[in-house]
Design an enzyme around this catalytic site. Structure first.
Site, PDB file in Angstrom:
ATOM      1  CB  CYS A   2      -0.860   0.029   1.256  1.00  0.00           C
ATOM      2  SG  CYS A   2      -1.824  -1.459   1.480  1.00  0.00           S
ATOM      3  NE  ARG A  27       4.759   1.551  -2.365  1.00  0.00           N
ATOM      4  CZ  ARG A  27       5.312   1.262  -1.207  1.00  0.00           C
ATOM      5  NH1 ARG A  27       6.594   1.430  -1.049  1.00  0.00           N
ATOM      6  NH2 ARG A  27       4.600   0.813  -0.216  1.00  0.00           N
ATOM      7  CD1 TRP A  74      -0.065  -6.059  -1.054  1.00  0.00           C
ATOM      8  CD2 TRP A  74       0.057  -5.888  -3.271  1.00  0.00           C
ATOM      9  NE1 TRP A  74       0.526  -7.191  -1.532  1.00  0.00           N
ATOM     10  CE2 TRP A  74       0.619  -7.121  -2.883  1.00  0.00           C
ATOM     11  CE3 TRP A  74       0.020  -5.563  -4.626  1.00  0.00           C
ATOM     12  CZ2 TRP A  74       1.140  -8.035  -3.793  1.00  0.00           C
ATOM     13  CZ3 TRP A  74       0.544  -6.468  -5.529  1.00  0.00           C
ATOM     14  CH2 TRP A  74       1.093  -7.681  -5.116  1.00  0.00           C
ATOM     15  CG  ASN A 100       0.675   1.724   3.817  1.00  0.00           C
ATOM     16  OD1 ASN A 100      -0.444   1.828   3.312  1.00  0.00           O
ATOM     17  ND2 ASN A 100       1.763   2.233   3.270  1.00  0.00           N
ATOM     18  N   GLY A 101      -0.129  -1.756   6.585  1.00  0.00           N
ATOM     19  CA  GLY A 101       0.237  -2.708   7.643  1.00  0.00           C
ATOM     20  C   GLY A 101      -0.917  -3.637   7.948  1.00  0.00           C
ATOM     21  CD  GLU A 482      15.283 -19.594  -5.901  1.00  0.00           C
ATOM     22  OE1 GLU A 482      14.796 -20.377  -6.734  1.00  0.00           O
ATOM     23  OE2 GLU A 482      15.141 -18.366  -5.991  1.00  0.00           O
ATOM     24  CE  LYS A 486      16.256 -16.073  -8.263  1.00  0.00           C
ATOM     25  NZ  LYS A 486      14.944 -16.375  -7.786  1.00  0.00           N
ATOM     26  CD  GLU A 489      15.202 -15.389 -12.563  1.00  0.00           C
ATOM     27  OE1 GLU A 489      15.602 -15.818 -11.458  1.00  0.00           O
ATOM     28  OE2 GLU A 489      14.034 -15.048 -12.767  1.00  0.00           O
ATOM     29  CG  HIS A 505      25.858 -41.804  -9.296  1.00  0.00           C
ATOM     30  ND1 HIS A 505      26.245 -43.129  -9.204  1.00  0.00           N
ATOM     31  CD2 HIS A 505      25.613 -41.402  -8.027  1.00  0.00           C
ATOM     32  CE1 HIS A 505      26.209 -43.518  -7.948  1.00  0.00           C
ATOM     33  NE2 HIS A 505      25.834 -42.479  -7.206  1.00  0.00           N
ATOM     34  CE  LYS A 605       8.151 -10.542  -9.791  1.00  0.00           C
ATOM     35  NZ  LYS A 605       9.226 -11.324  -9.156  1.00  0.00           N
TER      36      LYS A 605
HETATM   37  O1  M6R Z   1       4.436 -15.815  -9.923  1.00  0.00           O
HETATM   38  P1  M6R Z   1       4.941 -17.221  -9.748  1.00  0.00           P
HETATM   39  O2  M6R Z   1       5.530 -17.447  -8.410  1.00  0.00           O
HETATM   40  O3  M6R Z   1       3.902 -18.255 -10.066  1.00  0.00           O
HETATM   41  O4  M6R Z   1       6.091 -17.366 -10.807  1.00  0.00           O
HETATM   42  C1  M6R Z   1       6.710 -18.606 -11.009  1.00  0.00           C
HETATM   43  C2  M6R Z   1       8.016 -18.455 -11.763  1.00  0.00           C
HETATM   44  O5  M6R Z   1       7.779 -17.926 -13.033  1.00  0.00           O
HETATM   45  C3  M6R Z   1       8.992 -17.539 -11.018  1.00  0.00           C
HETATM   46  O6  M6R Z   1       9.220 -17.990  -9.718  1.00  0.00           O
HETATM   47  C4  M6R Z   1      10.346 -17.468 -11.762  1.00  0.00           C
HETATM   48  O7  M6R Z   1      10.979 -18.700 -11.715  1.00  0.00           O
HETATM   49  C5  M6R Z   1      11.204 -16.360 -11.130  1.00  0.00           C
HETATM   50  N1  M6R Z   1      11.439 -15.328 -12.076  1.00  0.00           N
HETATM   51  C6  M6R Z   1      12.523 -16.827 -10.661  1.00  0.00           C
HETATM   52  O8  M6R Z   1      13.242 -15.804 -10.054  1.00  0.00           O
END
Ligand code: M6R
Length: 610
Positions: A2, A27, A74, A100-101, A482, A486, A489, A505, A605
């Site tokens: 928010c 935001r 939000w 907010n909160g 993960e 990252k 990506e 293996h 995103k």
């Molecule tokens: O909005 P979501 O969590 O469903 O998105 C899933 C993936 O597309 C998302 O986590 C993607 O792997 C990220 N960009 C990774 O940082």
């Protein structure tokens, strides 16, 4: 998250409020509104949707007046809707509040007020605040706000107006940011600097437990108990872009640093006051229903899927229920065996990922009950799931998910403990012990963040390589996946994550002189095994960075080339800490390579196509 903006001065407030809210649009929000003192009194216009909708409503019927508050919402409590939008008011329509909160005890307060005859229009916690202030008002708005606030638990940044004292704007901060802007004959409040940067660069930053009383010509600062305080004015010399990122160079870095807050917000109100149990009032499924589920499918994509992998261990260890995990794009094409006693958990930051949504629908078609863990109230996933746990990470803007992932972990810990309570697989003392350790996580993340510079150096050397490996065992392996995603990506460096015991293996053939290996070594019972796997890579020339627990530096130093220690926590909670250095490594590697950190190539995103 928010946004708040407020104005008291001699100019028309509506355009200032709308412009301020526009500056906070980045935001994310789902509804907006303003309240202004007009000749008719305190008037409110608010609407679900974009600011353009609000502007549309106001264009035919503007609110004219020089004092007002505005808000972009939000959703957290209650869906996005006109009536749930802020500002809120009380039954006399004399008070107006933006917030907010989260007010943790709002249901309790609401019930008390309803007994006294108050009628509520919205599902929000904020509406309770305006009623509470109205009840406490005895001719002094500052005292009324102080008394109201003393009854509230949770997090709140507030802007408050009352028709009885039209020359005052009251602001309060408790665990939710709020600043005061100072201009000549005019004053502002805002949740973020960009909202008022165009008008003033002189600001006071309120700390938790502080409030301010603004008139056109003065700012009185005090604690929420009413003790006057003084503080230094801060002169902002950032440009708008820097201000949007809270002074950080990129949204990703800002979001990495927001994790302690995201942890606190996601935990807030979900632990009993004595810290001995988990409360999840948002779940419609009863503990009895929960006991009836004999297996779980966790389905998600990308980073959310990696949170699901941690979730698998968490649910299996705590609630002792078997869990399968699937990437959503595979789930419905493999004819999953869904029985009436299967609980399907979908995880999605955005709540709009097409593959995850399709998996959710398939699970429901097969008769499963679906629980969603998502960051967006009112998203498709949140609307269609049978039960929802909202993560309170706030909007995530960088494509690379960071705070959303770690908030998903917190949601899994809470849900796993809740289920353990229902199943009796953990006793009260064990649950209290885990909850206490969870409460320390935010501070422990802060300690890691304070060492970001160390990781910057490591990242710069990593960025000179074309390929590297992340290895781990058990829950560390889930975090390795993960960390690897990252890095790929945003730095475009090839990397693979391997269960450390699996290297020999086949993949070990790829390890040669100088290849960087990042080894997660946080699981004490697997430590010896990890050392053997690390030796296998070192014998082939790997250069190993160990992510270790504080206190094991001396022992590990013999086996790795470099190490980074995370604060000690319970083994099951380590992912919430060990992922943070990996996020920072990726960020700094991307930076060193000159890539667009927040908008990596080829990625979006929210992936709304299958
Ligand atoms: O909005 P979501 O969590 O469903 O998105 C899933 C993936 O597309 C998302 O986590 C993607 O792997 C990220 N960009 C990774 O940082």
């Amino acid at each position: 998250m928010c946004g708040i903006v407020g104005y008291i001065g001699n100019r028309e407030s509506q355009p200032i409020l709308l412009e301020g809210l526009k500056k906070l649009e980045y935001r994310g929000y789902d509804s907006a509104g303003i309240a202004v003192f007009t000749e008719q009194g305190l008037e409110i216009t608010k609407t679900v949707g974009r600011l353009a909708n609000l502007e549309g409503r106001l264009s035919g019927d503007p609110l004219r007046g020089t004092v007002g508050i505005g808000h972009t919402r939000w959703a957290t409590h209650g869906k996005p809707s006109d009536v749930n939008s802020h500002p809120h008011t009380d039954n006399t329509l004399k008070f107006s509040v933006v917030h907010n909160g989260i007010i943790e005890n709002y249901l309790e307060l609401k019930e008390e007020l309803m007994h006294k005859g108050h009628r509520f229009l919205s599902e929000t916690d904020t509406e309770v605040i305006s009623h509470l202030i109205a009840v406490e008002y005895e001719g002094d708005i500052v005292k009324a706000v102080q008394r109201a606030v003393s009854k509230m638990r949770g997090a709140f940044a507030l802007g408050v107006l009352t028709e009885y004292e039209p020359d005052k704007l009251v602001a309060v901060r408790y665990a939710s940011p709020l600043i005061i802007g100072v201009g000549e004959g005019e004053k502002y409040i805002a949740s973020d600097i960009p909202a008022i940067l165009e008008h003033t660069r002189d600001i006071y930053i309120l700390n938790d437990g502080e409030m301010a009383v603004l008139t056109r010509d003065s700012v009185q600062l005090m604690t929420i108990e009413g003790n006057l305080i003084s503080k230094e004015m801060f002169h902002v010399d950032w440009d708008l872009m820097t201000a949007e990122k809270g002074g950080f160079d990129h949204f990703m870095l800002k979001e990495i640093h927001e994790q302690p807050k995201a942890y606190r917000d996601t935990m807030r109100g979900r632990m009993s006051e004595d810290g001995r149990s988990v409360v999840l009032p948002e779940l419609k499924m009863t503990p009895d229903m929960l006991r009836g589920f004999k297996r779980v499918h966790i389905v998600a994509c990308g980073t959310a899927m990696h949170a699901g992998l941690v979730g698998k261990t968490v649910i299996e260890q705590l609630a002792r229920v078997p869990v399968e995990t699937d990437v959503a794009s595979e789930y419905r094409y493999r004819s999953p065996i869904i029985t009436p006693d299967t609980l399907v958990i979908v995880v999605s930051q955005s709540g709009e990922t097409a593959d995850t949504l399709a998996a959710l629908r398939e699970a429901q078609r097969c008769g499963a009950r679906v629980l969603a863990i998502t960051n967006v109230v009112g998203s498709s996933v949140a609307r269609e799931a049978d039960d929802v746990i909202i993560t309170l990470a706030g909007p995530e803007i960088a494509v690379a998910s960071t705070k959303a992932y770690t908030s998903q972990l917190i949601a899994f810990y809470l849900f796993g403990l809740y289920w353990a309570q229902a199943n009796g697989t953990k006793n009260e003392a064990e649950i209290a012990h885990i909850l206490a350790a969870m409460e320390s996580l935010p501070e422990q993340v802060e300690k890691i963040l304070a060492q970001a510079e160390v990781l910057k150096g490591v990242a710069e050397s990593i960025s000179r390589h074309s390929s590297l490996f992340f290895i781990g065992r058990g829950i560390d392996y889930a975090v390795a996946l993960e960390g690897s995603l990252k890095l790929k990506e945003i730095s475009y460096i090839h990397s693979e994550a391997y269960a450390a015991g699996e290297l020999k293996h086949g993949t070990l053939a790829l390890i040669e002189e100088g290849v960087p290996v990042i080894a997660l070594m946080t699981q004490e019972e697997l430590y010896e095994k990890m050392l053997s796997n690390i030796k296998e890579t070192k014998a082939r020339g790997a250069h190993v960075l160990g992510i270790i627990n504080e206190g094991s530096e001396g022992e590990t130093a013999k086996s790795v080339d470099r190490q980074f220690a995370i604060p000690r926590t319970l083994p099951i909670l380590t992912p919430a800490l060990s992922v943070v250095p990996l996020q920072l490594l990726s960020y700094y590697a991307s930076l060193a390579l000159g890539h667009d950190v927040d908008k990596p190539r080829n990625l979006a995103k929210s992936v709304t196509v299958e």
